[in-house]
Design an enzyme around this catalytic site. Structure first.
Site, PDB file in Angstrom:
ATOM      1  N   ASP A  82       0.824  -1.207   0.000  1.00  0.00           N
ATOM      2  CA  ASP A  82       0.000   0.000   0.000  1.00  0.00           C
ATOM      3  C   ASP A  82       0.859   1.258   0.000  1.00  0.00           C
ATOM      4  O   ASP A  82       1.651   1.479   0.911  1.00  0.00           O
ATOM      5  CB  ASP A  82      -0.904  -0.011   1.229  1.00  0.00           C
ATOM      6  CG  ASP A  82      -1.928   1.111   1.209  1.00  0.00           C
ATOM      7  OD1 ASP A  82      -2.191   1.655   0.114  1.00  0.00           O
ATOM      8  OD2 ASP A  82      -2.468   1.446   2.268  1.00  0.00           O
ATOM      9  N   ASP A 125      -3.230   7.468  -5.642  1.00  0.00           N
ATOM     10  CA  ASP A 125      -3.411   6.418  -4.646  1.00  0.00           C
ATOM     11  C   ASP A 125      -3.629   5.065  -5.297  1.00  0.00           C
ATOM     12  O   ASP A 125      -4.645   4.839  -5.953  1.00  0.00           O
ATOM     13  CB  ASP A 125      -4.606   6.778  -3.756  1.00  0.00           C
ATOM     14  CG  ASP A 125      -4.829   5.784  -2.627  1.00  0.00           C
ATOM     15  OD1 ASP A 125      -3.864   5.106  -2.234  1.00  0.00           O
ATOM     16  OD2 ASP A 125      -5.968   5.694  -2.138  1.00  0.00           O
TER      17      ASP A 125
END
Length: 404
Positions: A98, A276
């Site tokens: 992530d 993102d």
């Protein structure tokens, strides 16, 4: 703008594909001693989340409220995982990868196996998530092995004693900015990230991460992470960089300033938002979304949460233009639609056409007015440069692909 009590608003990263990371060294596009790549492979494995727009919207709203972004495996359909080694000899753990969070921790399902390299720091880690999930435990330092070229000594890792929301995964490999670790570990302001230590230990020559995704519907639906630089073989033009925005809360993440136009019409004036990998769709402020919906003629589909258009409307779509750092990136009409071959994975019908542009749920001016998620990043190579506080983009062979 990093809260002192959480590293994650472990929310929805929504889409359909479960992206499994195969950890193996690849040929280096730059100097062999300066970059190492990890190959990504796509595996479809829905966790049952169908309304990906609602899931993405929950994620960005948590960020706007001051959380940092990680991923709840129970609420996701699209995640990136890596099998990494901890200890010596190493025990393998499957972790979420992530760029929206920065702590690395293990122990969610597989117990931490201590070896001669394990050191208890005496500190505790406690993280609360935006959906009331959490992790708590002890902070250790240990040897972390991403692959034979990426071995980190004395990496700070959390070892969970209590946790929720991780599905069948063992923890998180955090690749975001170090400030997102603030306040998550007792007796420490921040803790060095995996990227920080790779650079400090001279394993990589620059604190830079390159990210490449191929469209999920393409023949080669995979990608790679490149540590220490970028893979020049994956791009078709130069990398163009833009500085991290000064606007809060976007500046705590990989935040940039950007404007968006649909055809020749500006729908979102220059404002701050984020890039993102943990968001599936392209999210824009509600006022911009209303303009986009009006221009495309899309109608909201309750099953998927996405705008739905007819074949005739698709043929009339204009390109979207994203302008940042003085450079404009064109997202062609085909890049604006969900892969039709994967419609059923998100609760759609096989013959429908769904748009991947959705609303943040709040008006522009929030300080985080857009998210360039996976549907943008599968069309443009992205570079996350910690050393120079900037994000870069470049075109790829898939920028103009019509595989959707």
């Amino acid at each position: 703008m990093v809260p002192s009590t959480s590293f994650s608003s472990l929310l929805a990263l929504p889409a359909l594909a479960f992206l499994s990371l195969s950890v193996s060294a690849l040929p280096h596009a730059q100097t062999a001693s300066s970059t190492t790549a990890l190959k990504l492979a796509v595996k479809i494995n829905s966790y049952g989340i169908k309304n990906i727009a609602a899931a993405d919207r929950a994620r960005i709203q948590a960020l706007q409220a001051g959380g940092s972004s990680s991923i709840n495996a129970n609420n996701t359909g699209s995640i990136y995982t890596a099998d990494i080694g901890v200890g010596s000899p190493a025990t393998s753990y499957t972790l979420l990868v992530d760029t929206g969070s920065s702590n690395t921790w293990i122990g969610a399902n597989k117990a931490y196996k201590k070896t001669s390299t394990s050191q208890d720091t005496g500190s505790t880690v406690y993280v609360t998530y935006g959906d009331n999930s959490y992790v708590s435990g002890e902070e250790y330092t240990d040897t972390v092995t991403l692959n034979s070229d990426l071995v980190i000594d004395n990496q700070s890792i959390g070892v969970a004693s209590q946790y929720s929301g991780m599905g069948d995964l063992d923890g998180i490999l955090g690749l975001g900015p170090v400030d997102l670790t603030e306040g998550t570990v007792s007796n420490a302001d921040t803790v060095p990230t995996v990227m920080d230590n790779l650079y400090a230990q001279q394993t990589i020559s620059s604190e830079v991460l390159g990210v490449f995704f191929a469209p999920a519907a393409s023949d080669d639906s995979g990608g790679e992470l490149t540590f220490g630089g970028y893979d020049a073989s994956k791009i078709t033009g130069d990398i163009s960089y833009v500085s991290i925005t000064s606007t809060s809360p976007a500046n705590a993440y990989w935040g940039i300033d950007q404007s968006i136009s649909y055809g020749s019409t500006t729908i979102l004036s220059e404002t701050a938002g984020i890039v993102d990998t943990g968001t599936t769709l392209i999210l824009i402020a509600s006022d911009a979304f209303n303009k986009y919906q009006s221009a495309t003629g899309g109608t909201l589909d309750e099953s998927t949460g996405l705008l739905k258009i007819s074949s005739d409307q698709y043929n009339q779509l204009s390109s979207l233009y994203f302008t940042t750092g003085g450079v404009t990136y064109e997202l062609i009409p085909n890049g604006q639609i969900w892969p039709r071959s994967l419609n059923t994975a998100i609760g759609g019908t096989t013959d429908s056409i769904y748009l991947v542009i959705s609303s943040t749920g709040s008006s522009s001016g929030s300080g985080l007015d857009f998210t360039n998620g996976y549907c943008f990043l599968e069309r443009f190579y992205s570079v996350y440069d910690t050393t120079n506080s900037r994000v870069g983009f470049a075109t790829t062979e898939y920028t103009s692909a019509t595989t959707n």
